[in-house]
Design an enzyme around this catalytic site. Structure first.
Site, PDB file in Angstrom:
ATOM      1  N   ARG A  47      31.633   1.404  12.593  1.00 25.07           N
ATOM      2  CA  ARG A  47      30.865   0.764  11.518  1.00 25.07           C
ATOM      3  C   ARG A  47      30.823  -0.742  11.669  1.00 25.07           C
ATOM      4  O   ARG A  47      30.715  -1.482  10.688  1.00 25.07           O
ATOM      5  CB  ARG A  47      31.427   1.149  10.142  1.00 25.07           C
ATOM      6  CG  ARG A  47      31.413   2.637   9.837  1.00 25.07           C
ATOM      7  CD  ARG A  47      29.995   3.203   9.788  1.00 25.07           C
ATOM      8  NE  ARG A  47      30.024   4.621   9.453  1.00 25.07           N
ATOM      9  CZ  ARG A  47      30.109   5.609  10.332  1.00 25.07           C
ATOM     10  NH1 ARG A  47      30.165   5.335  11.625  1.00 25.07           N
ATOM     11  NH2 ARG A  47      30.133   6.871   9.948  1.00 25.07           N
ATOM     12  N   SER A  83      27.344   7.437   2.064  1.00 23.60           N
ATOM     13  CA  SER A  83      28.804   7.285   2.044  1.00 23.60           C
ATOM     14  C   SER A  83      29.164   5.892   1.544  1.00 23.60           C
ATOM     15  O   SER A  83      28.774   4.893   2.149  1.00 23.60           O
ATOM     16  CB  SER A  83      29.380   7.503   3.442  1.00 23.60           C
ATOM     17  OG  SER A  83      29.091   8.801   3.903  1.00 23.60           O
ATOM     18  N   GLU A  85      31.531   0.633   2.308  1.00 23.20           N
ATOM     19  CA  GLU A  85      30.644   0.579   3.471  1.00 23.20           C
ATOM     20  C   GLU A  85      29.403  -0.287   3.234  1.00 23.20           C
ATOM     21  O   GLU A  85      28.997  -1.033   4.110  1.00 23.20           O
ATOM     22  CB  GLU A  85      30.236   2.007   3.864  1.00 23.20           C
ATOM     23  CG  GLU A  85      29.612   2.100   5.224  1.00 23.20           C
ATOM     24  CD  GLU A  85      29.605   3.516   5.766  1.00 23.20           C
ATOM     25  OE1 GLU A  85      28.568   3.914   6.309  1.00 23.20           O
ATOM     26  OE2 GLU A  85      30.626   4.213   5.645  1.00 23.20           O
TER      27      GLU A  85
END
Length: 346
Positions: free
Chosen positions: A165, A240, A336
Site C-alpha cells: 500500500r 477497505s 488506508e
C-alpha cells in the site's frame, strides 16, 4: 481545456459521499492540458488536489484550492513478445472496466484485482491489492508529468518503489509527479493465483470441472466482493478502511496462542500480516454506529455512510475502532484512505 468552475459540489466525486465544496474545479481530458493547467492563476502545486475516482479520500471539510479531476481516457497495446503484452491505460480510465477489458483480450495478471473502485491512475499510488496480487506485480512503468521540470517522464517499476500500500507517489514523489497513464505487462498464458481466502472454491464452482480461465477468476472475485462489500453508489464507502497490519513473528505467535483460528499471512521478511477485518470483527464492532457513519454489518473492514454522515462522525468511528482493537490485541491499525486535509488523520 474545460473552463474552471467555482464553488463546485464534490459530493458526487468522493465515494464516501461526504459533503464538501471545491473553491475551484477543472476537468482534465487530455494529458497535454497539464501544460496549461499549471499556468492557471488558481494553480498552486502545494494545494492542488489531483482527483481520480474519489474512492480513497475522506473530505473532512471544503477544499480551499484547485481540484483537477482526471478524466483522460484511452487504452492501447504498445508491444507484444514472448507471451507478454504491454498495454497502456490513461489515468482517467475506470479501474474495473480496464480489468474487464484486459480479460476480454485474453490477457491475465489483473483478474484478481477485479471490482476494486477507483481509476487506473490511482492504482500505482496506493499499490492496490487483493486476493494475493498487487498492482506492482503487473505494472511495467508509469508515465507522469513532472511538476519540477514541467515535462513528461516515464518511471520504471523499480523507480516507483512499491511496497505494501505504498509507493514513491505517496512518499518523496508526492506533490511532484502527476500520473497520466500506466503501462502494464500482462500475460497471454493464464496461470491462476488462487491461494487467498475462499477464491479457489468460488473459481471451482464457476468453472464447473473445466479448466479455469482468467474470466472465471475475475467473475469469482467480483462475486465474492459483491457478497461482502456494499456498492458505494448505494451506500457510501471507500472500500477497505484499514490496512492489514504487519507484526513481528513473535507478536503473531503470541496472538496465535490466544486465538488459534486467527488468519495470518507470513511475509518474505519473516514478519506476519494479519487481517484487519478479523481483528475488528472479534471486537464485535460490525454494525456499530456513530452519527451517520457505521461499520458495515457484513464486512467489518468497511465503514459506510449510513445516514448523511459528517466528517466528524467518520473520524470518531475510526478512532473508536482503532482504540478498541489496540486495547484487545495491542495491534495498531492504520487507515488506508487519505484524509483531506491531512491534519485530520488519526
Amino acid at each position: 481545456m474545460q473552463p474552471i468552475q467555482y464553488q463546485t459540489d464534490l459530493t458526487p466525486y468522493n465515494t464516501f459521499g461526504l459533503r464538501a465544496q471545491a473553491q475551484a474545479f477543472i476537468a482534465l481530458e487530455h494529458a497535454d492540458e497539464l501544460h496549461d493547467i499549471v499556468r492557471l492563476p488558481e494553480f498552486d502545486r502545494d494545494t492542488v488536489l489531483w482527483l481520480g475516482g474519489g474512492s480513497n479520500i475522506l473530505l473532512m471539510q471544503d477544499y480551499a484550492g484547485l481540484v483537477v479531476h482526471m478524466e483522460n481516457k484511452g487504452i492501447r497495446e504498445i508491444a507484444r513478445s514472448d507471451g507478454m503484452v504491454l498495454i497502456e491505460a490513461q489515468a482517467g480510465e475506470i479501474w474495473h472496466d480496464f480489468v474487464l477489458h484486459t480479460v476480454a483480450l485474453g490477457l491475465s495478471g489483473l483478474e484478481n484485482l477485479s471490482l476494486i473502485p477507483g481509476t487506473v491512475g490511482a492504482s500505482p499510488v496506493q499499490n492496490i491489492g487483493a486476493y494475493g496480487v498487487e498492482a506492482k506485480d503487473a505494472i511495467h512503468s508509469v508515465r507522469c508529468f513532472d511538476l519540477d521540470t514541467e515535462t513528461f517522464v516515464t518511471l520504471s517499476n523499480t523507480d516507483c518503489r512499491f511496497a505494501y500500500r505504498e509507493s514513491l507517489f505517496k512518499q518523496e514523489g508526492k506533490g511532484r509527479y502527476v500520473i497520466v497513464s500506466v503501462i502494464f505487462a500482462l500475460k497471454t498464458h493464464f496461470v491462476p493465483n488462487l491461494g487467498y481466502g475462499d477464491l479457489a472454491a468460488k473459481v471451482a464452482e464457476l468453472s464447473a470441472g473445466r479448466e479455469a480461465t482468467a474470466k472465471d477468476v475475475s467473475d469469482a472475485v467480483s462475486a465474492i466482493r459483491n457478497s461482502k462489500l456494499p456498492d458505494p453508489k448505494v451506500l457510501g464507502n471507500v472500500g477497505s478502511f484499514f490496512k492489514n497490519p504487519v507484526v513481528s513473528a513473535e507478536k503473531a505467535a503470541t496472538l496465535l496462542q490466544q486465538h488459534p483460528d486467527m488468519p495470518r499471512y507470513p511475509q518474505p521478511d519473516g514478519s506476519v500480516k494479519l487481517a484487519a477485518g478479523w481483528l475488528i470483527d472479534q471486537c464485535r464492532l460490525k454494525g456499530f454506529q456513530i452519527g451517520g457513519a457505521a461499520v458495515h454489518d457484513r464486512q467489518a473492514l468497511v465503514l459506510v455512510n449510513k445516514n448523511n454522515a459528517s466528517a466528524n462522525d467518520v473520524r470518531q468511528l475510526a478512532q473508536h475502532i482503532k482504540f478498541t482493537v489496540f486495547a484487545r490485541f495491542q495491534v495498531e491499525l492504520h487507515a488506508e484512505p487519505n484524509w483531506l486535509p491531512a491534519s485530520f488523520s488519526l
